[in-house]
Scaffold this motif. Structure first.
Motif, PDB file in Angstrom:
ATOM      1  N   THR A 172      92.807  21.794  88.393  1.00  0.00           N
ATOM      2  CA  THR A 172      93.395  21.988  87.061  1.00  0.00           C
ATOM      3  C   THR A 172      92.830  23.274  86.469  1.00  0.00           C
ATOM      4  O   THR A 172      91.795  23.782  86.921  1.00  0.00           O
ATOM      5  CB  THR A 172      93.013  20.834  86.103  1.00  0.00           C
ATOM      6  N   MET A 173      93.514  23.747  85.437  1.00  0.00           N
ATOM      7  CA  MET A 173      93.075  24.963  84.762  1.00  0.00           C
ATOM      8  C   MET A 173      91.676  24.748  84.157  1.00  0.00           C
ATOM      9  O   MET A 173      90.805  25.622  84.257  1.00  0.00           O
ATOM     10  CB  MET A 173      94.099  25.319  83.680  1.00  0.00           C
ATOM     11  N   GLN A 174      91.474  23.571  83.581  1.00  0.00           N
ATOM     12  CA  GLN A 174      90.190  23.274  82.944  1.00  0.00           C
ATOM     13  C   GLN A 174      89.052  23.312  83.981  1.00  0.00           C
ATOM     14  O   GLN A 174      87.993  23.893  83.739  1.00  0.00           O
ATOM     15  CB  GLN A 174      90.270  21.886  82.322  1.00  0.00           C
ATOM     16  N   THR A 223      96.217  34.410  86.650  1.00  0.00           N
ATOM     17  CA  THR A 223      96.235  32.992  87.039  1.00  0.00           C
ATOM     18  C   THR A 223      97.501  32.741  87.825  1.00  0.00           C
ATOM     19  O   THR A 223      98.554  33.267  87.493  1.00  0.00           O
ATOM     20  CB  THR A 223      96.295  32.040  85.817  1.00  0.00           C
ATOM     21  N   LYS A 224      97.397  31.962  88.881  1.00  0.00           N
ATOM     22  CA  LYS A 224      98.630  31.595  89.593  1.00  0.00           C
ATOM     23  C   LYS A 224      98.478  30.253  90.294  1.00  0.00           C
ATOM     24  O   LYS A 224      97.370  29.776  90.522  1.00  0.00           O
ATOM     25  CB  LYS A 224      99.043  32.684  90.586  1.00  0.00           C
ATOM     26  N   ARG A 225      99.645  29.672  90.594  1.00  0.00           N
ATOM     27  CA  ARG A 225      99.656  28.406  91.342  1.00  0.00           C
ATOM     28  C   ARG A 225      99.698  28.746  92.818  1.00  0.00           C
ATOM     29  O   ARG A 225     100.459  29.620  93.222  1.00  0.00           O
ATOM     30  CB  ARG A 225     100.930  27.617  91.031  1.00  0.00           C
ATOM     31  N   VAL A 282      88.969  25.014  86.752  1.00  0.00           N
ATOM     32  CA  VAL A 282      88.689  26.388  87.175  1.00  0.00           C
ATOM     33  C   VAL A 282      87.920  27.139  86.087  1.00  0.00           C
ATOM     34  O   VAL A 282      86.980  27.880  86.370  1.00  0.00           O
ATOM     35  CB  VAL A 282      89.994  27.138  87.534  1.00  0.00           C
ATOM     36  N   MET A 283      88.305  26.903  84.827  1.00  0.00           N
ATOM     37  CA  MET A 283      87.647  27.598  83.719  1.00  0.00           C
ATOM     38  C   MET A 283      86.154  27.220  83.638  1.00  0.00           C
ATOM     39  O   MET A 283      85.313  28.057  83.326  1.00  0.00           O
ATOM     40  CB  MET A 283      88.346  27.261  82.398  1.00  0.00           C
ATOM     41  N   ILE A 321      89.720  36.922  82.088  1.00  0.00           N
ATOM     42  CA  ILE A 321      90.683  36.399  83.071  1.00  0.00           C
ATOM     43  C   ILE A 321      91.705  37.484  83.386  1.00  0.00           C
ATOM     44  O   ILE A 321      92.380  38.002  82.496  1.00  0.00           O
ATOM     45  CB  ILE A 321      91.410  35.149  82.517  1.00  0.00           C
ATOM     46  N   VAL A 326      92.378  31.381  89.798  1.00  0.00           N
ATOM     47  CA  VAL A 326      92.122  32.290  88.684  1.00  0.00           C
ATOM     48  C   VAL A 326      91.282  33.463  89.186  1.00  0.00           C
ATOM     49  O   VAL A 326      90.303  33.271  89.910  1.00  0.00           O
ATOM     50  CB  VAL A 326      91.384  31.560  87.537  1.00  0.00           C
ATOM     51  N   ILE A 385      95.303  25.703  91.293  1.00  0.00           N
ATOM     52  CA  ILE A 385      95.295  26.826  90.352  1.00  0.00           C
ATOM     53  C   ILE A 385      94.278  27.850  90.858  1.00  0.00           C
ATOM     54  O   ILE A 385      93.141  27.492  91.182  1.00  0.00           O
ATOM     55  CB  ILE A 385      94.858  26.370  88.936  1.00  0.00           C
TER      56      ILE A 385
END
Ligand SMILES: Nc1nc2c(ncn2[C@@H]2O[C@H](COP(=O)(O)OP(=O)(O)OP(=O)(O)O)[C@@H](O)[C@H]2O)c(=O)[nH]1
Ligand SMILES: [Mg+2]
Length: 377
Positions: A10-12, A31-33, A14-15, A28, A50, A48
């Motif tokens: 998930t984005m979270q 970002t890509k899938r 990765v962040m 950043i 990043v 995800i």
């Protein structure tokens, strides 16, 4: 500058990784899938990815930059200076990536977005209408729309109908005149089946005197295939072994209202095929030629077929196997490439019922995903 890639579910997720590794000053960049490698990955959720960056100086500063007694550096000034430089670097990187992506996509994606009418372009593309034609159709529909008070959908539908052409040319019989019709096309598209459907329609529904001739003696089963239909329908059939025999075979059918001639499906690369068809047309004094094309042909397939039958000059298009397709672009593509009139479409293997005179409103509705054809004429 340090650039690193992070991957997570998930984005979270990765962040959190980015923050833990590069700190909250990280920037950043992209970002890509993405998908995992390997066959089964297609069934799993995308990941995800990043790309994040941070300036080396910042890392160095935050790790070792504790202000010591006697240290004369102005931390505040240094900090804003580095932040600014980092932003410029990040922007530079971002622009570079955008340019690369734009260069890559510019041939694939139309640059025009068509705003709120984009869905109509997508309809064409999802039906496998060739992109060049799809753009052309959109341009025409936009031009029509700008000059009128009508809805865009109406303008779009009108352009589709114009492209399909209102000049539909099924076999027309003229009283007192015999009509001789030839069917040609690639192997296995449904020539013999279509001819049998038409023969049955003319013989039973229209109570006409029908004759059949087959020039397909390449496959042993081909003659029998047509003979079965001839016997069921009680109509005479002749077989020709050379194009020159066509005139004497036609003499045998002198009293008929209509004579349908079947030909062998052959590879479009076979040079003899063209010669034979040309001779049958010449010696047989053929009235109409119908080119049979399967509706599930690809765009390249259509190009090849239409090119190899260009020598026919005048002919009409029949599309078979409409029951097997889910995209309807082949009809539009072939119509545009050849400029020839549509005639029939066939919708299944059942003789004689699975054939209809081409109806451009119905084809347009199929293309647009409208299931209800009632009242379309
Ligand atoms: N689903 C479907 N199948 C069709 C249609 N028309 C023909 N077929 C099938 O396509 C196959 C080939 O049909 P033929 O009529 O023998 O094709 P052809 O063009 O004469 O073939 P060749 O003489 O070998 O070149 C047969 O199994 C037909 O039943 C149709 O409209 N829909
Ligand atoms: Mg055949």
């Amino acid at each position: 500058m340090v650039i690193k890639r992070y991957i997570g579910n998930t984005m979270q997720d990765v962040m959190t990784q980015v923050k833990a590794d590069l700190g909250s000053d990280a920037i950043i960049l992209n970002t890509k899938r993405i998908r995992k490698k390997g066959f089964f990955s297609w069934f799993s959720k995308p990941l995800i990815e990043v790309t994040a960056a941070i300036d080396n100086a910042i890392i160095g500063f935050s790790n070792h930059g504790t202000k010591e007694v006697g240290d004369t550096r102005d931390i505040t000034r240094d900090d804003s200076y580095y932040k600014f430089e980092r932003k410029v670097d990040a922007m530079e990187e971002m622009i570079r990536q955008l340019v690369t992506e734009f260069e890559r996509d510019k041939d694939m994606e139309p640059q025009k977005t068509y705003g709120e009418n984009r869905a109509y372009f997508d309809i064409l593309i999802s039906n496998e209408v060739n992109q060049k034609y799809a753009l052309e159709i959109m341009e025409k529909a936009m031009a029509e729309y700008n000059g009128s008070e009508r809805d865009f959908s109406k303008c779009f539908e009108q352009v589709i109908l114009d492209y399909l052409g209102s000049d539909i040319q099924p076999i027309e019989l003229i009283p007192g005149q015999r009509k001789v019709v030839l069917f040609v096309g690639p192997t296995g598209v449904g020539k013999t089946t279509t001819l049998a459907k038409l023969a049955a329609g003319f013989a039973i529904e229209d109570v006409k005197k029908v004759g059949l001739i087959t020039a397909d003696t390449y496959r042993i089963a081909a003659v029998d295939q047509l003979r079965v239909y001839a016997e069921i329908l009680g109509i005479p059939m002749s077989v020709i072994y050379s194009p020159k025999d066509i005139s004497s075979a036609l003499d045998e059918h002198g009293d008929r209202d209509i004579v349908l001639i079947d030909t062998a499906g052959r590879s479009i690369k076979d040079e003899n095929h063209e010669k034979e068809i040309k001779e049958i047309i010449e010696y047989g004094n053929i009235d109409d030629v119908y080119l049979v094309i399967s509706a599930n042909s690809t765009y390249q397939g259509c190009l090849d077929i239409l090119k190899s039958y260009e020598f026919l000059g005048k002919y009409k298009l029949i599309f078979t196997k409409m029951d097997e397709i889910t995209t309807y672009g082949t009809i539009i593509n072939c119509k545009i490439i050849s400029g020839k009139p549509l005639s029939y479409i066939t919708t299944g293997q059942n003789v004689p019922v699975d054939i209809e005179i081409a109806n451009i409103h119905k084809i347009k509705d199929l293309l647009m995903g409208n299931k209800d054809h009632e009242g379309s004429g």
